[in-house]
Design an enzyme around this catalytic site. Structure first.
Site, PDB file in Angstrom:
ATOM      1  N   GLY A   1       0.830  -1.203   0.000  1.00  0.00           N
ATOM      2  CA  GLY A   1       0.000   0.000   0.000  1.00  0.00           C
ATOM      3  C   GLY A   1       0.862   1.249   0.000  1.00  0.00           C
ATOM      4  O   GLY A   1       2.016   1.224   0.419  1.00  0.00           O
TER       5      GLY A   1
ATOM      6  N   ASP B   1      -1.055  11.724   0.431  1.00  0.00           N
ATOM      7  CA  ASP B   1      -2.023  12.538   1.175  1.00  0.00           C
ATOM      8  C   ASP B   1      -2.116  13.973   0.666  1.00  0.00           C
ATOM      9  O   ASP B   1      -1.148  14.536   0.159  1.00  0.00           O
ATOM     10  CB  ASP B   1      -1.639  12.583   2.657  1.00  0.00           C
TER      11      ASP B   1
ATOM     12  N   TYR C   1      -6.920   7.496  -0.162  1.00  0.00           N
ATOM     13  CA  TYR C   1      -6.558   6.333   0.670  1.00  0.00           C
ATOM     14  C   TYR C   1      -7.792   5.767   1.383  1.00  0.00           C
ATOM     15  O   TYR C   1      -7.996   4.551   1.424  1.00  0.00           O
ATOM     16  CB  TYR C   1      -5.495   6.783   1.674  1.00  0.00           C
TER      17      TYR C   1
ATOM     18  N   ILE D   1       0.376   2.026  13.176  1.00  0.00           N
ATOM     19  CA  ILE D   1       1.430   1.053  13.474  1.00  0.00           C
ATOM     20  C   ILE D   1       2.784   1.713  13.202  1.00  0.00           C
ATOM     21  O   ILE D   1       2.930   2.445  12.204  1.00  0.00           O
ATOM     22  CB  ILE D   1       1.267  -0.205  12.561  1.00  0.00           C
TER      23      ILE D   1
END
Ligand code: NDP
Length: 240
Positions: free
Chosen positions: A84, A88, A147, A180
């Protein structure tokens, strides 16, 4: 006989942790990556896992890449769609290319990999797909219409394909990670990240191996009754 698993974007970050967890489970694992040769070499040297370069957003490359893996390693039983990217920006600043790149790689990659491997799993009567979505596909996120749309699409894709796979012993599930501590999150400005961590009830970022454990369960024989589900692993940041 050891089942063969392929993890897209498997040479670093969450993908690497998934590769290591599946290897520890006794799977024969291969990783795909986009082009960071240094990380891929370090990964293969450390783990002994073969890595294959192709762009998951390229349909033909997925078909050819999976055929090569099957010829060199064996029929693919498990696909983890983890690759992925983010591009942004608020809608007014986002280019059309930022929109299509994110859709093509994050969501299109899942379609391409499924097209390359679903028939083989159907013939063998056993298969596992785990698609890595995102909390931001569930809840939306400022500056991420591309996204969020791609990841939300992954959750819908998962439920639809699960219905097609069930009669053939193929399960299809998604994991929606929260934040994460990988390179992807390292790119988030520190002041933004502080605000994000403040909203995580567990009070910290997640670790890649906490996502990997979810994948290990969903791809196990014991996980055979779980299909079409989304496992949220996010420290309690988004509950529903
Ligand atoms: P990283 O940016 O750390 O790693 C991305 C991996 O994907 C790399 O191996 C990269 O290859 C590979 N990749 C990127 N584009 C392509 C492509 N076109 N074709 C093949 N491989 C590609 O990401 P993370 O580990 O942080 O994220 C993994 C997944 O988890 C992603 O789908 C992400 O959206 C999702 N996720 C991550 C969260 C987080 O907080 N980190 C939160 C929620 C979801 P290379 O090394 O060659 O560039």
């Amino acid at each position: 006989m050891s089942r063969v698993a392929i993890v897209t974007g498997g040479t670093r970050g969450i993908g690497r942790a998934i590769c290591e967890a599946l290897q520890a489970q006794g799977r024969t694992v291969v990783a795909n990556y986009a082009g960071n040769e240094e990380k891929a070499r370090a990964f293969s040297d450390a783990t002994g896992i073969k890595s294959y370069k192709w762009n998951v957003g390229d349909h033909e490359a997925c078909i050819e890449g999976c055929a090569r893996v099957e010829a060199e390693v064996g029929p693919i039983d498990i696909v983890v769609n983890n690759a992925g990217i983010t591009r942004d920006g608020t809608l007014l600043k986002m280019s059309y290319e930022d929109w299509t790149d994110v859709l093509r790689i994050n969501l299109g990659g899942c379609f391409n990999m499924a097209k390359a491997t679903f028939a083989g799993m159907k013939n063998s009567g056993w298969g596992r797909f785990v698609n890595i979505g995102s909390i931001n596909g569930q809840a939306g996120q400022y500056g991420q219409v591309n996204y969020a749309a791609a990841k939300s699409g992954i959750h819908g894709f998962t439920k639809a394909l699960a219905q097609e796979g069930a009669r053939y012993g193929i399960t299809v599930n998604a994991i929606a990670p929260g934040y994460i501590d990988t390179d992807m999150v390292a790119a988030v400005p520190e002041n933004v990240l502080e605000k994000i961590v403040a909203r995580i009830p567990v009070g910290r970022l997640g670790h890649a191996d906490e996502i990997a454990r979810g994948v290990a369960f969903l791809t196990s024989d014991e996980g055979g009754f779980v299909t079409g589900s989304t496992m949220s692993i996010n420290g309690g940041q988004h509950m529903y």
